[in-house]
Scaffold this active site. Sequence first.
Site, short mmCIF file in Angstrom:
data_model
loop_
_atom_site.label_atom_id
_atom_site.label_comp_id
_atom_site.label_asym_id
_atom_site.label_seq_id
_atom_site.Cartn_x
_atom_site.Cartn_y
_atom_site.Cartn_z
N ASP A 165 0.80 -1.22 0.00
CA ASP A 165 0.00 0.00 0.00
C ASP A 165 0.84 1.27 0.00
OD1 ASP A 165 -2.62 -0.75 -0.12
OD2 ASP A 165 -2.85 -1.01 2.03
C1 GLC Z 1 -1.51 -3.69 5.42
C2 GLC Z 1 -2.74 -3.70 4.53
C3 GLC Z 1 -2.57 -4.67 3.40
C4 GLC Z 1 -1.31 -4.39 2.66
C5 GLC Z 1 -0.12 -4.39 3.60
C6 GLC Z 1 1.17 -3.97 2.91
O1 GLC Z 1 -1.40 -4.89 6.11
O2 GLC Z 1 -3.88 -4.07 5.28
O3 GLC Z 1 -3.67 -4.58 2.54
O4 GLC Z 1 -1.17 -5.38 1.67
O5 GLC Z 1 -0.34 -3.48 4.64
O6 GLC Z 1 1.17 -2.65 2.53
#
Ligand code: GLC
Length: 791
Positions: free
Chosen positions: A477
Amino acid sequence: MKFGYFSAKKKEYVITNPETPTPWINYLNNGKYCALISNTAGGYSFYQDPKSQRILRYRYNNIPVDRPGRYFYIRDNLSGIYWSPTWQPVGKNLDHYECHHGLGYTVINSEYDLIESNVLYFVPINDDIEIWRLNLKNKSNSEKDLTVFTYAEFCLWDAVKDQRDLQYIQNVAICDYIPQQNSINFQLAAKDLAPVAFFGTNEKIDGFDCDREKFIGLYRSESNPLVVEEGRCSNSKAIGGNPIASFQKNIKLKPMETKEITVILGVTKPNEIEPMKIINKYRTQDDIYRALGILKENWTVYLSKFHIETSNPEFDMIVNIWNQYQCKITFDWARYASYYETGIGRGIGFRDCFQDTISVCHSVPLKVRERILKLCAIQFEDGHVYHNYFPLSDSGAFPNYLNPRLQFFGDDHLWMILGVSNYLKETGDLTLLEENVRFVEGSFGTLYDHMKRAINFTNNNMGPHGFPLIGTADWNDTLQLHGPNNAGESVMVAMQFHLALLEMVEIAKIMGKKEDSVFFNQLAKKIFNHVNEHAWDGNWYIRGFTDNGKVIGSDLNKSGKIYLNTQTWAVISKIALEDRAERCLNAVKKNLVTDFGIKLLNPPYTHFDPNLNGITTFPPGLKENAAIFCHTNPWAIIAECMINRAETAWDYYTRISPATKNNMAEIHQTEPYIFSQMITGNDHPNFGAAKNSWLTGTASWTLHAATAWILGIRPSYDCMVIDPCIPSTWDKVKIQRVFRNTKYQIEILNPSHVSKGIKEIAIDGKKYSSNRIPILTSSMVHKVQIIMGKP
Ligand code: GLC
């Protein structure tokens, strides 16, 4: 240092020192009513949705930590001394303290000045309430004159307004004691806008308070409420202000005499207030134990679908109990509400939830089916999906960090294909593919059509280097390659796309859609060649391209030279064949492995880079900037199993397994019975400190890595593959697995101490030539014996 121990027999973790390095919590949860509770009774509750239907308030990141909660105060009226049987909030040193976190319940036993107490908290399976039951015993040889007070602080339903819009929200509550119902009821003045909460008891009470300021007094806290200090409730009501529920109960206890007090907190609708009915249902100790028994039985059934016995009891305990338990909690609440996720923004993440289905599919397939259909209804006609889903309204939304120009995440919709194919292999229920499911715009299509559109979306949104556009971000993200060209690309998504295409080839074949399967196959080949031609950096696979076309995850970069995900996914997605698979996983071993797990990338970013955004906003060693992002470690375990390196897979497993941290809990900090989202990386002074426990994809993927890859039990469309990849020191593994409603008792013997390879197979005593065990439908228990060794 230890703060507690596992009781595998009782399926409990027992905390013996209340001063844990972070609050160690449990979920009391029936999938609708959810109560989070810490080892010292802090926590909050909500009904169906933590954002709009928050029942109990919580002050995140408060000082003192973990306030408020579900409190009892006990006051000795002779001395005026008072304490909390759960240690907090009064914090008086107890003569004895033990917190038992079990599956769906928490018990805190303590003793102060020869008054023994036992507090049980749980949410029954069939009623949307929480039960708090206090048992007291006078162990002294003189009569005790005690008063017990309860404390629950209500949130004004909407958890966002509760914190943000004080001038409004502080003027909407109505909270009062209703004598006919013997309960304190809390609702909004505008009745129809929210449910009603009730806090009732069977006890004849000696006083009550509904107004926080009257109970606590100004310039005080939950530690020293005025009412408790003075020994008498003020019978306040709250019209506006901060509603609470406190009962006063005076008790005289002769030596060795016991007394129990039960209070019930629940929700109902306005004008349907019948708390008495429900309170009466839990009148006696027997009623309470019956409900607790049903709850425990429910968990026993849930856990019975997969049970193992290996040479490592710690592994067995995590797989048999805690990891499966955590998987169900993450399936219910995704990343929505924990002690770290505030339950006000996220909703249920589309990608998160699809990953969470993977490890509960064998135990709650119907719930998974229902969830898949709901999630797929937040897909747009062009194939992309909303990032989040809100359970109360069944609607979708995007988060506020969306790239305004590219309103999609490169990966989200592809998780649908992996989640659905996992469901189909587990259940054989192909009717799912024919279900008619809505698109956001209002039109309908079969679920298979939804999956095809997911494929088309990625295919139609390729960037300048021929890799999928990342959009707002991909699995990571914080990898926000936003820029004026709308051109950031993700190699990880290309790999996921390849695996999704391979799955679609199989599904299309099963459905007799030959043309589709040929199309998916051709596309898969194209992606395979493209990634191998353009994403191989020499020793590993690159991660992507920025908006202005600069490579990420290459030896040419100064920071972020190598990323874990494109190595593990290269193998998982079958993009990397033998030589490259080994080489890129060797590069992981060399560059990313630390004592406490595998880092997400190396070297970390040291300053903000506007081409990468989010990921470079963290100091080195935290979150996606080179922490051990646990979610991604099981992918390395799976990849290692895929190339038959059992010892490395096992080594990676033990590095992140929470149980291995029980003796060093002061370093690890979060609960040793639960996986956390991240462990601080070795570029940070607090190397080894875990953060953000409970709601993480680590739960589902680690269980999957352990069961499907280390133990090697993998459902497929027409069989169950058994392909163990275990430490060579293990002699024997016993597995009970329910597959397509049939119970299989699998015994794996390892007399020659190999880690991979099968010499002999027998099903129900008869020799069988393949490790693809057929689907046996008879009602009997089938015995499968595997002897490992050279074939
Ligand atoms: C958090 C989010 C997930 C994402 C991860 C890496 O755990 O909930 O959706 O893939 O971060 O950024």
